[in-house]
Design a protein around this motif. Structure first.
Motif, PDB file in Angstrom:
ATOM      1  N   ARG A 403      42.521  62.899  70.612  1.00 31.35           N
ATOM      2  CA  ARG A 403      42.299  64.316  70.882  1.00 31.35           C
ATOM      3  C   ARG A 403      43.512  64.937  71.579  1.00 31.35           C
ATOM      4  N   THR A 404      44.163  64.174  72.467  1.00 30.04           N
ATOM      5  CA  THR A 404      45.369  64.672  73.120  1.00 30.04           C
ATOM      6  C   THR A 404      46.465  64.966  72.103  1.00 30.04           C
ATOM      7  N   LEU A 405      46.505  64.171  71.029  1.00 25.96           N
ATOM      8  CA  LEU A 405      47.509  64.360  69.980  1.00 25.96           C
ATOM      9  C   LEU A 405      47.060  65.362  68.919  1.00 25.96           C
ATOM     10  N   LYS A 406      46.092  66.215  69.260  1.00 31.33           N
ATOM     11  CA  LYS A 406      45.622  67.309  68.398  1.00 31.33           C
ATOM     12  C   LYS A 406      44.904  66.806  67.149  1.00 31.33           C
ATOM     13  N   GLY A 407      44.278  65.635  67.230  1.00 28.79           N
ATOM     14  CA  GLY A 407      43.502  65.138  66.096  1.00 28.79           C
ATOM     15  C   GLY A 407      42.129  65.776  66.047  1.00 28.79           C
ATOM     16  N   HIS A 408      41.549  65.844  64.842  1.00 32.50           N
ATOM     17  CA  HIS A 408      40.250  66.501  64.662  1.00 32.50           C
ATOM     18  C   HIS A 408      39.211  65.603  63.979  1.00 32.50           C
ATOM     19  N   ARG A 409      39.639  64.644  63.175  1.00 23.83           N
ATOM     20  CA  ARG A 409      38.680  63.828  62.410  1.00 23.83           C
ATOM     21  C   ARG A 409      38.323  62.583  63.220  1.00 23.83           C
ATOM     22  N   TRP A 410      37.450  62.757  64.173  1.00 22.97           N
ATOM     23  CA  TRP A 410      37.161  61.661  65.091  1.00 22.97           C
ATOM     24  C   TRP A 410      36.387  60.531  64.428  1.00 22.97           C
ATOM     25  N   LYS A 411      35.540  60.836  63.452  1.00 23.14           N
ATOM     26  CA  LYS A 411      34.781  59.769  62.786  1.00 23.14           C
ATOM     27  C   LYS A 411      35.704  58.844  62.003  1.00 23.14           C
ATOM     28  N   MET A 456      28.780  40.142  63.635  1.00 23.23           N
ATOM     29  CA  MET A 456      29.232  40.516  64.975  1.00 23.23           C
ATOM     30  C   MET A 456      30.208  41.691  64.905  1.00 23.23           C
ATOM     31  N   TRP A 457      31.081  41.660  63.911  1.00 22.54           N
ATOM     32  CA  TRP A 457      32.069  42.725  63.760  1.00 22.54           C
ATOM     33  C   TRP A 457      31.399  44.063  63.474  1.00 22.54           C
ATOM     34  N   PHE A 458      30.535  44.083  62.450  1.00 21.44           N
ATOM     35  CA  PHE A 458      29.922  45.345  62.040  1.00 21.44           C
ATOM     36  C   PHE A 458      28.655  45.669  62.832  1.00 21.44           C
ATOM     37  N   GLY A 459      28.080  44.674  63.504  1.00 24.70           N
ATOM     38  CA  GLY A 459      26.859  44.933  64.260  1.00 24.70           C
ATOM     39  C   GLY A 459      27.077  45.173  65.739  1.00 24.70           C
ATOM     40  N   ILE A 460      28.204  44.676  66.279  1.00 23.63           N
ATOM     41  CA  ILE A 460      28.477  44.835  67.711  1.00 23.63           C
ATOM     42  C   ILE A 460      29.729  45.669  67.936  1.00 23.63           C
ATOM     43  N   SER A 461      30.843  45.187  67.391  1.00 28.92           N
ATOM     44  CA  SER A 461      32.123  45.846  67.664  1.00 28.92           C
ATOM     45  C   SER A 461      32.189  47.256  67.083  1.00 28.92           C
ATOM     46  N   LEU A 462      31.815  47.421  65.814  1.00 33.62           N
ATOM     47  CA  LEU A 462      31.912  48.731  65.166  1.00 33.62           C
ATOM     48  C   LEU A 462      31.072  49.798  65.867  1.00 33.62           C
ATOM     49  N   PRO A 463      29.780  49.547  66.160  1.00 33.58           N
ATOM     50  CA  PRO A 463      29.000  50.572  66.880  1.00 33.58           C
ATOM     51  C   PRO A 463      29.555  50.878  68.274  1.00 33.58           C
ATOM     52  N   LEU A 464      30.046  49.852  68.980  1.00 30.43           N
ATOM     53  CA  LEU A 464      30.586  50.092  70.314  1.00 30.43           C
ATOM     54  C   LEU A 464      31.877  50.906  70.255  1.00 30.43           C
ATOM     55  N   VAL A 465      32.712  50.654  69.235  1.00 30.02           N
ATOM     56  CA  VAL A 465      33.927  51.453  69.078  1.00 30.02           C
ATOM     57  C   VAL A 465      33.563  52.908  68.798  1.00 30.02           C
ATOM     58  N   TYR A 466      32.578  53.117  67.922  1.00 29.46           N
ATOM     59  CA  TYR A 466      32.132  54.489  67.642  1.00 29.46           C
ATOM     60  C   TYR A 466      31.592  55.157  68.894  1.00 29.46           C
ATOM     61  N   LEU A 467      30.819  54.412  69.680  1.00 29.50           N
ATOM     62  CA  LEU A 467      30.256  54.972  70.906  1.00 29.50           C
ATOM     63  C   LEU A 467      31.362  55.370  71.880  1.00 29.50           C
ATOM     64  N   GLY A 468      32.299  54.450  72.121  1.00 29.91           N
ATOM     65  CA  GLY A 468      33.397  54.769  73.022  1.00 29.91           C
ATOM     66  C   GLY A 468      34.279  55.889  72.493  1.00 29.91           C
ATOM     67  N   TYR A 469      34.524  55.913  71.184  1.00 37.39           N
ATOM     68  CA  TYR A 469      35.364  56.950  70.583  1.00 37.39           C
ATOM     69  C   TYR A 469      34.710  58.331  70.733  1.00 37.39           C
TER      70      TYR A 469
END
Length: 643
Positions: A403-411, A456-469
């Motif tokens: 967001r600091t770098l003026k990005g808009h497509r966060w998903k 683990m990748w798609f069930g734990i890491s991916l949702p947590l990255v989306y949440l933090g993002y």
């Protein structure tokens, strides 16, 4: 000295023993008590060779098998290491001697190896394979007695230097002949626990050694009770394995017990002193002194120069209007201009934060003794799970920077952060795993484990990255102290030493020097099946690495801005990870000079996994340097007066 370096596990052991409750204990520090003639189970772990880097299951060779083969349920780290822990037919009783026992078959009928089995055994011996066994979670070790001259005495007496190597050699070669170690002399050391007078003595296993021998079939005398008599002295010949025909032999073993003064909490000291600890100590201290000395010089130079610059820029006098701006102040209107490909940059930096948090926690927990070698596979298991759960921090930092770098497509940015680096790692590992599958090695990750990792990748890491993002993107962007001009400035022609590759070479020397010695021990642990246990040193080296990366990154970005080149985002990220280039050079040097790998697939495995290590190290050091430089740039532009 090694005893002083493993005091944390002993402290945890004392906590467990003094605690009144028995419902909780730290893994790896709970002793097992044995009584007289209690069975002590001998288990097999795997076969390894530093020449092929391909581990194999114990029963991939025609060893004697028990009536029922039972595999231990391994954790994730053990599976990824290629461990396949299985029971063996060795019958060992606590404090009970066995002079010689025939392991399998009948005493009157030896074991017959087919031509195919003989060829396989001969191949494994020529490839320098070791057999790894465990008793009460202690790995077996072979005693090596080396003699060295005592320089302090006038008559130069020879001193006996006792060292140990992990496991035992499957066999040996001599004048184009191949011999198999078919007799194992187990030496187990026990510590007698103090008990009340009316209670039975309890024992604890504190060391597990083996003396492998090769004894020809004709020199071994047997009887009907599966007992045997070993030949005396040098009256026997070794058991040769001819790969072109069937071979007959006996598999035998003997058991000898010795009482030891070693406490149970100190039983790993023998295994953790298999390398020269003195060299490690002095080399680490030398690295600390050199790095802190150089860092101090760099810090003093940059601080004094900055103070002078800021004082000149903020000087208000009568000739201010006639002065022309120069240096890093001149590019204040472009220094925070968003770079090209901001989504990829923020994604890589997010993965770097994820790696940084994972490595920091793993090293700290291991320093406390909770991930010691006695907890088999715990280090790798903890690292995998922590990387998944640290996705929330990686996503948060990537989202806020995007967001600091003026990005808009966060998903799309969140998906890129969650899949870019892990996808590269998974892709390389999958390709290498296919080659390992083709060699039928136990190092191949089973299909169910691979599916579990994907889950683990798609069930734990991916949702947590989306949440933090999501939360990072919603948070206020970083506050830059100056505004960005609409029209970018023209960048003057740069000197040759401002070339990107030259910057990588210059910036990588100091961080690599901070970890050079530690890198040797890490490589030895990975490629030569050595134990790594000096996590206290590793934590210190990691802190020094962070400091040196930060300082060298600040210096490099300062020189770049003084040259009126404001395109520092990507350049600083690449240059800060320059020590990864030296790690790659050292890995090639280690391959050529330390390892004896000549085949294609082992070489492919070495360089494939080395590429992953270099990539991860580049992400780690690049991220550390980037955020240090970003804070530095914001700080210096906030300190000057700009109209």
């Amino acid at each position: 000295m090694a005893a002083a370096m493993v005091w944390w596990p002993r402290f945890l052991l004392l906590l467990c023993l003094t605690c009144k409750t028995s419902t909780f204990y730290v893994p790896g520090v709970a002793p097992i008590n044995f009584h007289q003639n209690d069975p002590v189970e001998i288990k097999a772990v795997k076969l390894t060779s530093s020449r092929t880097q391909l581990p194999y299951e114990y029963y991939s060779l025609p060893f004697c098998q028990p009536n029922k083969i039972t595999y231990k349920a391994e954790n994730l780290g053990e599976v990824l290491r290629g461990d396949r822990i299985v029971n063996t037919p060795f019958q060992v009783l606590m404090n009970s001697e066995k002079k010689c026992e025939v392991l399998c078959g009948q005493s009157s009928k030896p074991v017959t190896l087919t031509v195919e089995q003989s060829r396989l055994v001969a191949e494994r011996i020529t490839e320098d394979y070791y057999v790894h066994l465990i008793a009460d979670n202690l790995p077996v070790a072979t005693r090596l007695e080396l003699y060295s001259n005592n320089r302090d005495s006038d008559d130069k007496k020879k001193e006996k230097d006792v060292q140990f190597e992990h496991g035992y050699r499957l066999g040996f070669t001599d004048v184009n002949k191949i011999y198999l170690h078919n007799h194992l002399s187990f030496i187990l050391y026990y510590h007698r626990e103090d008990m009340e007078e009316d209670q039975e003595h309890t024992y604890r296993v504190v060391r597990f050694e083996v003396i492998p021998q090769s004894i020809r079939l004709e020199d071994l005398k047997t009887d009907e009770k599966s007992s045997c008599i070993l030949p005396e002295g040098t009256n026997s010949s070794p058991q040769e394995i001819d790969p072109t025909k069937e071979n007959q032999l006996y598999f035998t073993y003997s058991v000898h017990w010795e009482e030891s003064d070693i406490k149970w909490a100190s039983r790993w000291d023998t295994y953790l002193t298999m390398s020269d600890v003195q060299i490690h100590w002095f080399s680490i201290i030398n690295s600390v002194v050199v790095v802190f000395f150089l860092s101090g010089i760099l810090s003093m130079i940059i601080i004094r120069t900055l103070r002078k610059d800021i004082a000149n820029y903020n000087k208000e006098d009568d000739i201010e209007d006639t002065m022309e701006e120069s240096g890093w102040k001149l590019v204040h209107g472009d220094v925070f201009r968003p770079p090209q490909y901001p989504m990829i940059l923020s994604s890589l930096l997010g993965s770097g934060i994820q790696l940084f948090c994972m490595i920091l926690i793993v090293i700290f927990v291991a320093m406390l003794g909770m991930l010691s070698p006695s907890s088999r596979g715990a280090l790798m298991t903890t690292a995998c799970f922590l990387f998944m759960f640290m996705g929330v921090f990686g996503g948060f930092s990537a989202g806020r920077l995007y967001r600091t770098l003026k990005g808009h497509r966060w998903k799309k940015g969140a998906f890129c952060t969650a899949t870019l680096y892990p996808g590269v790692v998974f892709g390389i590992c999958f390709v290498l795993n296919c080659f390992i599958w083709g060699k039928h090695s136990s190092g191949a990750v089973p299909f169910p484990t691979m599916v579990a990792l994907l889950c683990m990748w798609f069930g734990i890491s991916l949702p947590l990255v989306y949440l933090g993002y999501y939360f990072g993107f919603r948070k206020q962007p970083y506050d830059n102290p100056v505004r960005t001009n609409q029209i970018p400035r023209q960048i003057p022609e740069q000197r040759w030493y401002m070339n990107r590759f030259v910057g990588i070479l210059m910036a990588g020397i100091l961080p690599f020097g901070a970890m050079f010695i530690e890198l040797f021990f890490i490589f030895s642990a990975i490629w030569e099946n050595q134990f790594y246990y000096l996590f206290g040193f590793l934590f210190l080296v990691f802190i020094i690495l962070v400091v040196s990366c930060s300082q060298i990154s600040i210096v490099m970005v300062y020189f770049q801005l003084c040259a009126e080149d404001y395109r520092w985002w990507w350049r600083n990220f690449l240059v800060s990870g320059g020590s990864a280039f030296y790690v790659l050079v050292y890995a090639i040097f280690y391959f050529v000079n330390k390892l004896d790998i000549v085949e294609f697939i082992p070489s492919l495995l070495y360089f494939g996994y080395t590429a992953l290590m270099v990539l991860s190290f580049w992400l780690l050091t690049g991220t550390i340097g980037f955020y240090a430089a970003y804070m530095f740039v914001r700080k210096i532009y906030a300190a000057v007066k700009i109209d």
